[in-house]
Every structure is written in structure tokens, then in C-alpha cells.
Design a protein around this motif. Sequence first.
Motif, PDB file in Angstrom:
ATOM      1  N   ASN A   4       0.819  -1.215   0.000  1.00 51.40           N
ATOM      2  CA  ASN A   4       0.000   0.000   0.000  1.00 51.40           C
ATOM      3  C   ASN A   4       0.854   1.266   0.000  1.00 51.40           C
ATOM      4  O   ASN A   4       0.500   2.252  -0.630  1.00 51.40           O
ATOM      5  N   HIS A  10      -3.318   5.158  -2.800  1.00 49.18           N
ATOM      6  CA  HIS A  10      -3.586   4.880  -1.390  1.00 49.18           C
ATOM      7  C   HIS A  10      -3.050   6.007  -0.513  1.00 49.18           C
ATOM      8  O   HIS A  10      -3.723   6.454   0.429  1.00 49.18           O
ATOM      9  N   ARG A  13      -5.353   9.002  -0.648  1.00 52.56           N
ATOM     10  CA  ARG A  13      -6.566   8.833   0.151  1.00 52.56           C
ATOM     11  C   ARG A  13      -6.267   9.054   1.629  1.00 52.56           C
ATOM     12  O   ARG A  13      -6.993   9.737   2.341  1.00 52.56           O
ATOM     13  N   ARG A  14      -5.165   8.478   2.069  1.00 49.49           N
ATOM     14  CA  ARG A  14      -4.802   8.548   3.476  1.00 49.49           C
ATOM     15  C   ARG A  14      -4.481   9.966   3.902  1.00 49.49           C
ATOM     16  O   ARG A  14      -4.889  10.420   4.974  1.00 49.49           O
ATOM     17  N   GLN A  17      -7.615  11.947   4.056  1.00 43.64           N
ATOM     18  CA  GLN A  17      -8.402  11.510   5.214  1.00 43.64           C
ATOM     19  C   GLN A  17      -7.934  12.236   6.479  1.00 43.64           C
ATOM     20  O   GLN A  17      -8.739  12.733   7.269  1.00 43.64           O
TER      21      GLN A  17
ATOM     22  N   LEU B  59      -5.542  -2.416   8.815  1.00 46.73           N
ATOM     23  CA  LEU B  59      -4.482  -2.619   7.829  1.00 46.73           C
ATOM     24  C   LEU B  59      -4.535  -1.588   6.709  1.00 46.73           C
ATOM     25  O   LEU B  59      -3.503  -1.217   6.150  1.00 46.73           O
ATOM     26  N   ILE B  60      -5.728  -1.179   6.340  1.00 49.18           N
ATOM     27  CA  ILE B  60      -5.824  -0.228   5.241  1.00 49.18           C
ATOM     28  C   ILE B  60      -6.414   1.106   5.669  1.00 49.18           C
ATOM     29  O   ILE B  60      -6.722   1.951   4.833  1.00 49.18           O
ATOM     30  N   ALA B  61      -6.539   1.287   7.003  1.00 47.74           N
ATOM     31  CA  ALA B  61      -6.914   2.593   7.547  1.00 47.74           C
ATOM     32  C   ALA B  61      -8.283   3.058   7.083  1.00 47.74           C
ATOM     33  O   ALA B  61      -8.443   4.162   6.575  1.00 47.74           O
ATOM     34  N   TYR B  62      -9.281   2.176   7.232  1.00 44.72           N
ATOM     35  CA  TYR B  62     -10.652   2.607   7.041  1.00 44.72           C
ATOM     36  C   TYR B  62     -11.292   2.720   8.398  1.00 44.72           C
ATOM     37  O   TYR B  62     -10.900   2.061   9.351  1.00 44.72           O
ATOM     38  N   LEU B 149      -3.917   3.747  10.780  1.00 39.55           N
ATOM     39  CA  LEU B 149      -3.325   2.504  10.314  1.00 39.55           C
ATOM     40  C   LEU B 149      -2.850   1.679  11.506  1.00 39.55           C
ATOM     41  O   LEU B 149      -2.253   2.204  12.451  1.00 39.55           O
TER      42      LEU B 149
END
Lengths: 154, 154
Positions: A4, A10, A13-14, A17, B59-62, B149
Motif C-alpha cells: 500500500n 492509497h 486517500r490517506r 483523510q 491494515l488499510i486505515a478505514y 493505520l
Amino acid sequence: MRDNNEMPGHLARRFQQIAVAVFLAEVGEAGFDLTPVQYAALASIKANPGIDQATLAGLIAYDRTTITGVVDRLVQKNLLVRRASSRDRRARELEITDEGKRTLRAITPAVEEAQRIMLRGLTPKEAAELMRLMRKAIAAGNELSRAPLRETTS
Amino acid sequence: MRDNNEMPGHLARRFQQIAVAVFLAEVGEAGFDLTPVQYAALASIKANPGIDQATLAGLIAYDRTTITGVVDRLVQKNLLVRRASSRDRRARELEITDEGKRTLRAITPAVEEAQRIMLRGLTPKEAAELMRLMRKAIAAGNELSRAPLRETTS
DNA sequence: TACTGATAGTCAGCATACTGAGCAATATCG
DNA sequence: CGATATTGCTCAGTATGCTGACTATCAGTA
């Protein structure tokens, strides 16, 4: 599969966010309830009184269908007025209210602080370089989204 | 008021907006209907079979509330199965299906191409530097969003 | 002037993302 | 062991953002 951390999409997006979270936290602490999008719209309308929604959308690179809802909510909060244009009966002219101006002034320190916080891991030189690179990548990809930036106010 | 181009938050939104548009265009041209978030989730589940939703989110920060809908849609498309965990009756174990694996393999070239396109305005050196700076800013701000994350799979 | 195409705005529908609340199950600690 | 806290998941509500479609209006042209 690439990690990632090797995927620019990715990372984008992070970073966004975190940027939104920091914005909302700072603005909320200052006692206001305004989203990043609402702030950008309000600031652009103050700088361009009487602007119509389509031009506003181009200035800050929103989709025009998104603008409808954003303007709705700003009108609801008495920060904007929306009235029919006399020159073009399709268009809606947007004007910031006095309360909108007061809100913008009061909120600006929190917005500035948010911009600092979201870059707090970087040195000033790195922060400037990150912004330069994002601007360059955005300029090259401007036409790839449905809501490209349009610099003209005319 | 600062210019939009001097606001890291605005640049972040714009860059991400383009990244999503490019991703959807490339993946759509390849004949698939998968969003960036769905792709990230699917890839992570393939790499971590039997993972539960909360760990996946880390793991993917949602946000964990976002995961529910994403997994719903992936299950709907027969790319995932979701079943109750035997060790923890609160948890849902996620497993990629054969169709999910085939989709991931088939879609990867389009995803890779999308990552290239969104950086097409930058030299390779600049692209690497942009990614390094985003990673650094993200690492410093990780705890500032509701969905930080979490590297651990355990 | 009548036709054609483009433009301004809205709407329905879908997919992220968030807040806050709630339920069920598990962990922890006195 | 039992009260308490924590965790996994879901849901309702709200706000971006997108696609595609529609109406009303305007602009250019045959």
C-alpha cells in the motif's frame, strides 16, 4: 501485489483523510460547524461576489452536482443567499451574508492551524516541496476528473 | 485568504479526486467495476485469509463503519465470503473466493497503469519524492483520524 | 426566425467516510 | 466468580463526490 505504501492512490486517500479530520477537529474546537468543502465555497464566494454556481464549481474543482447540496447547506446556515440572475435566468447568483463574513473571519485562524498540523511531520522545506509536487501532479491530471479546475471568473 | 494552491488540504483533496477518477477509468476500461476501496480490501484479504473486519480496517486505515458496506458489496459480487468466526463469535472471518482471485489477477495491470497515470506530470525522481513526503506526513498524522493505520495482523 | 447544440441547475441513485449509538460477546480485574 | 470495561459489528443520520438523466434557457446558425 504492491505494498500500500507504494501506491500513490492509497497515499493520496490517506493524506486527505487525515487532512479532513484535522480540519474538522480544529474548526470544531473553535466552535464552528463547517466542512472543508463548505469553507472553500464560502471563501470563494466572498472573493467573487455574485458568482454563479457553475463558475464557483470550476474555481474550486467540484462537480456541479455536488455544489447544489453544498450551497443548500450554506444557505440553510444563513451564510449565503442564492438568488436568480437577471442576465441569465438559468443561473443562480451567490452572495455571502454578513454572518457568512463574520464566520469566515472567525474561522480563519483554525483553518490556518489545521494546514500546519497536517504537515507537522515535515520540515518547512519538505512541506513546500510536497505542495509543489502535488500542484505539478494535479496540473498534469486536471482534465482527468469530471470536475477540473477552471481558472476563469468570466 | 490564502490561495487554494497554498492550502495543503485543498491540494490533497484535488490529488485524491484525480487519483480516484483515473483508477475508475482504467479499471472500467479493463472491463471491471471495482472501486479503489474495494480493490484495497480485496487485495488485503487475499494476503491475509480469514482476517476479521476490524483488523482489515486497521491494515488499510478505514473506519470500521465503512468496512461493513464495502464488504457487503464485495460479498454481493461473489468476490468474498463472510462467515462467523469460531474463536470469537463477535467476529466475521473474510475469505476471498476463486472469482475474487481471478478478478484481482485480471485487474492488476489496470491498477498499476492508473498509479502511473496519476503521476504522469512528474519525473521518476519527483514521483518517488512525492510518495516519500506523503508517507512521512501520514506517519506523523496517523493518530489524528478516526481510522488510523494498524500494522498488526494479530 | 426556427433549429440545433450547449449550458445552468436539479434530481435520483450509488459509494465512500464520518459521528454517535446500540447489541452481543469477550477480557480483565478485584 | 462477577462486575466492569473493552471489543467486533451494525445501524441511523449526515456530507461529500460521482454517473446519468432531465428541464429550462441561452447562443449560434442555416
